[in-house]
Design a protein around this motif. Structure first.
Motif, PDB file in Angstrom:
ATOM      1  N   LEU A   1     -13.584  21.822  46.345  1.00  0.00           N
ATOM      2  CA  LEU A   1     -13.090  21.739  44.969  1.00  0.00           C
ATOM      3  C   LEU A   1     -14.071  22.438  44.027  1.00  0.00           C
ATOM      4  CD1 LEU A   1     -11.975  17.996  44.877  1.00  0.00           C
ATOM      5  CD2 LEU A   1     -10.501  20.013  45.106  1.00  0.00           C
ATOM      6  N   GLN A   2     -13.520  23.206  43.075  1.00  0.00           N
ATOM      7  CA  GLN A   2     -14.383  23.881  42.112  1.00  0.00           C
ATOM      8  C   GLN A   2     -15.030  22.840  41.201  1.00  0.00           C
ATOM      9  OE1 GLN A   2     -12.526  27.011  39.851  1.00  0.00           O
ATOM     10  NE2 GLN A   2     -14.227  27.135  38.392  1.00  0.00           N
ATOM     11  N   ILE A   3     -16.324  23.012  40.951  1.00  0.00           N
ATOM     12  CA  ILE A   3     -17.072  22.096  40.091  1.00  0.00           C
ATOM     13  C   ILE A   3     -17.446  22.799  38.785  1.00  0.00           C
ATOM     14  CG2 ILE A   3     -19.104  20.625  39.885  1.00  0.00           C
ATOM     15  CD1 ILE A   3     -17.115  19.681  41.984  1.00  0.00           C
ATOM     16  N   GLU A   4     -18.300  23.813  38.860  1.00  0.00           N
ATOM     17  CA  GLU A   4     -18.723  24.512  37.642  1.00  0.00           C
ATOM     18  C   GLU A   4     -17.506  25.084  36.920  1.00  0.00           C
ATOM     19  OE1 GLU A   4     -22.278  27.566  36.831  1.00  0.00           O
ATOM     20  OE2 GLU A   4     -20.462  28.543  37.588  1.00  0.00           O
ATOM     21  N   GLY A   5     -17.465  24.879  35.629  1.00  0.00           N
ATOM     22  CA  GLY A   5     -16.355  25.388  34.828  1.00  0.00           C
ATOM     23  C   GLY A   5     -15.121  24.519  34.861  1.00  0.00           C
ATOM     24  N   THR A   6     -15.233  23.291  35.378  1.00  0.00           N
ATOM     25  CA  THR A   6     -14.099  22.372  35.400  1.00  0.00           C
ATOM     26  C   THR A   6     -14.541  20.997  34.925  1.00  0.00           C
ATOM     27  OG1 THR A   6     -14.377  21.373  37.600  1.00  0.00           O
ATOM     28  CG2 THR A   6     -13.361  23.570  37.508  1.00  0.00           C
TER      29      THR A   6
END
Length: 789
Positions: free
Chosen positions: A297-302
């Motif tokens: 799962l994307q973390i940075e920017g979310t």
């Protein structure tokens, strides 16, 4: 980029300083051992409970590092307000890097052992909270509740011409009503005599679990919104560190030049045109420089970067490696020496001494606090030749005293009165004999009392008035917030936060005492007859009483001379929240100035002149707290003494509500012996109270005679009606009080029963009369106290 604000060496060092702050921030959230990764990270190095917020932190570290550069370059006097919720890792990390933190807390030393303690204490039992709390040097804004950063920032710069407050506003925080309104504070700032606020809108896109509004509207719309508020935004947008450093440095240099130009034009050129102040919009990823992906799962920017990006390290062994990679990405070996100290060439980037934002005296306002100069409040007292002399309205008398407090302190500019367009309505018109309302927007021919500079600040927002005053007090000045009693509830949570701030500061010896937060609540529940039910609510007292006894004080002076004595005391006090409730309408005056002074010093006492139990045992205690309850109790006593002359009555008046508590619960509380001396141990007590009656029971439930205390107060009955009908609707009028008294006597005489019947008929007559004539019965309107033999 066509110009280079930063040279290569400057860029390298600035980026390294930012990396150091980020490393310390991640360390605070995760580590309790191995603070500089001298060996491979182990699960035992990680805290069992992971608490804190990462998402806003790297952006705030970026801002702080750049502010350090411009402070040092231009020798600016600046403090930092962290508006986004739970930005604690950033402000703690940066005050540690600049050296302030270790000066305040020597055990958090500037070496490897100190780093370990720094990490260990964060969001840990016995440690520090995860937001910019009072424990953090340089903080005047807790950040535990969103919405008030910009209000506090403006309050801090009023009458503070050299100060700049860099106010970081989270884009989630920007969705709150108080913050949205606070943009208008620039219409109240005088560039000639006030400092400057530099808002930095931190546009990182997300709240806890949702996108933010300002990040999801077109850039043109956002710019139009900010320009419509009267600001000139400078946008810094991106994620590549080198380009962002250059853009931020360029923007800050431009902003600093604009602020200086605006102030010079006003101070040296006499330009009185309202300026368009600059601001910065920093658009950077949420959780910038943190993990890009975790578990696919994307973390940075979310939104997932908001709190703890990497969780459950014990259950997912691979997460430990992700955390170590994240920490090592900041290259701590390039930032700290063998002893764990920040390298000298990086430490040199921070300003020195009091120019450090963590060490700036404005952020520890008691260091700058000067005592007010006072006129003698006794000189403003009114003559009371006989008890019950009619007065002009208690707050109208107080207004003359506040007028001269403002005048005496005009030169040192450290006293203001704040209020939501109610200074005149609340009876403080005398202030405008010596000052104006501060106002830097357009004026028209029929406006009154408006000027770019004034001691009164009014905006129809209780949030702004409260926030401005808090910022003013926290930076070492004095003030009063006057408000309608019913609508002070709008700032309930702001009062909460300030009271909590004071409570914590009292435990920090390095935090110096500040002036008390003084509320003057007028236009109160019992005289809102023309506005009606919506304006009738005395419940703020109940809310205040929930806070620590060491912080809160509540006063209900019964007349103007008592009000003068109380307000003089409150303005001289430190580290309290004082709530004073007073009427503005013409009302009876009971005590001479000398008697009022003695009565207020005692806080509660027997009014011997109204009592007739001096020569024998008391039959009943008639107690009162508040101006209208005092009137109704004395009118009831008058009826009782006329019709039941054998009844021995004691009249007790309470000015200081805290006197009712045991001394073990509040420093103002009466001992049990002293309480019993006033209220007896076994006689009925008929108590007329300004607010909700159960508060008196709550305060006195441990007293010997509590079972005999019968309280009449506001019980949520009201409408547009006559002044006397308000007490009638709530069974606190003189007729109900007499009937209650007779019911509580051990034996009801025939004369007492007959009097009750007469008064029941009188209540019917009252209802018919007001519905026909629209005013109270002549015997009520014209009632006066008469001395009984």
């Amino acid at each position: 980029m066509t110009s280079k604000t930063l040279g290569p060496d400057d860029l390298h060092r600035l980026d390294a300083y930012w990396r150091a702050a980020n490393y310390l921030s991640v360390g605070q959230i995760y580590l309790h051992a191995n603070p500089l990764l001298r060996r491979p990270l182990e699960l035992g190095d990680v805290k069992h409970m992971l608490l804190g917020h990462w998402g806003t932190t790297p952006g705030q570290n970026f801002i702080y590092a750049h502010l350090n550069r411009v402070i040092k370059q231009l020798d600016l006097d600046m403090i930092y307000v962290s508006g986004p919720g739970h930005g604690g890792p950033a402000v703690v990390a940066n005050t540690y890097l600049e050296g302030t933190y270790s000066e305040v807390y020597p055990q958090i030393s500037r070496d490897e052992a100190g780093l370990q303690r720094l990490f260990q204490q964060f969001s840990f039992p016995g440690g520090i909270p995860s937001h910019a709390s009072p424990e953090c040097p340089g903080s005047i804004h807790e950040g535990g509740e969103l919405g008030y950063s910009l209000s506090h920032a403006f309050g801090a710069v009023f009458d503070n011409p050299d100060l700049i407050v860099a106010c970081v506003i989270g884009d989630g925080e920007a969705e709150t009503g108080p913050l949205a309104t606070a943009w208008h504070s620039n219409k109240f700032l005088d560039p000639a005599t006030d400092g400057a606020v530099l808002p930095i809108l931190h546009l990182n896109g997300y709240k806890i679990a949702n996108p933010t509004i300002l990040a999801r509207i077109p850039r043109e719309e956002l710019e139009q919104l900010l320009r419509g508020y009267g600001w000139q935004p400078h946008f810094v947008v991106g994620h590549e560190p080198e380009l962002m450093h250059e853009a931020m440095a360029t923007a800050l240099d431009a902003v600093a030049r604009q602020i200086r130009s605006i102030q010079q034009a006003a101070r040296e050129g006499g330009n009185r045109t309202r300026p368009t102040w600059p601001m910065i919009v920093l658009d950077s990823p949420k959780g910038w420089t943190g993990p890009k992906f975790v578990d696919g799962l994307q973390i940075e920017g979310t939104f997932r970067a908001h709190q703890i990006p990497i969780k459950d390290l014990a259950g997912h062994p691979e997460h430990l490696g992700l955390l170590e990679d994240w920490l090592r990405s900041y290259r701590p070996e390039e930032l700290f020496d063998a002893q764990g100290r920040l390298l000298p060439e990086l430490a040199a980037l921070a300003p020195a001494g009091e120019r450090r934002m963590g060490a700036n005296p404005n952020a520890n306002g008691g260091l700058l606090l000067r005592n007010l100069e006072f006129p003698d409040y006794r000189d403003y007292g009114i003559e009371v030749p006989t008890h019950g002399t009619r007065g002009i309205g208690d707050t109208h008398v107080l207004g003359r005293f506040l007028r001269d407090v403002a005048a005496k302190n005009a030169e040192q500019r450290n006293f203001r009165v704040f209020g939501p367009d109610e200074t005149l309505s609340n009876g403080l018109e005398a202030l405008f004999e010596v000052t104006n309302r501060q106002w830097d927007a357009e004026t028209a021919a029929n406006d009154e009392f408006l000027a770019p500079n004034g001691r009164v600040v009014e905006m129809l927002s209780e949030h702004q008035c409260e926030g401005w005053l808090e910022g003013y007090l926290l930076t070492g000045r004095h003030g009063v917030f006057n408000c309608y009693e019913a609508f002070v509830h709008i700032v309930d949570s702001m009062f909460n936060q300030h009271a909590k701030w004071l409570k914590v500061c009292a435990q920090l010896p390095w935090r110096r005492s500040i002036a008390s937060l003084n509320y003057l609540l007028a236009s109160h529940v019992w005289r809102q007859d023309h506005n009606g039910f919506t304006h009738q609510d005395p419940g703020f007292i109940d809310h205040v009483m929930n806070k620590k006894a060491s912080v809160v004080r509540v006063y209900l002076p019964p007349d103007a001379n008592c009000l003068l004595s109380v307000m003089d005391h409150c303005l001289r006090s430190r580290d309290y929240v004082n709530v004073v409730i007073a009427g503005k309408h013409s009302a009876p005056q009971w005590l001479s100035m000398e008697a009022a002074e003695a009565h207020c010093a005692a806080g509660a006492g027997i009014w011997q002149w109204a009592s007739n139990d001096q020569a024998g045992a008391t039959d009943v205690v008639m107690a009162c707290c508040g101006d209208v309850p005092t009137l109704e109790i004395l009118a009831a006593v008058s009826i009782l003494r006329e019709h039941l002359p054998e009844l021995r009555i004691r009249v007790v008046n309470v000015v200081d509500l805290m006197k009712l508590q045991p001394q073990t619960e509040h420093p103002h509380g009466l001992s049990d012996a002293d309480f019993d001396e006033l209220f007896t141990v076994d006689k009925p007590v008929i108590f007329a109270f300004h607010a909700y009656p159960w508060l008196i029971h709550r305060l006195t439930y441990r007293r010997t005679n509590h079972r005999n205390i019968h309280v009449r107060g506001y019980k949520e009955e009201g409408t547009i009606t006559t002044p006397f009908d308000m007490p009638v609707l709530n069974d606190m009028d003189r007729f109900h009080l007499v009937m209650e008294t007779i019911d509580r006597l051990p034996e009801k005489s025939e004369a007492g029963a007959a009097l009750q019947r007469r008064l029941a008929d009188k209540l019917v007559e009252h209802r018919r009369y007001i519905e026909e004539h629209g005013q109270d019965l002549p015997e009520v309107r014209n009632w006066t106290w008469s001395e009984h033999p």
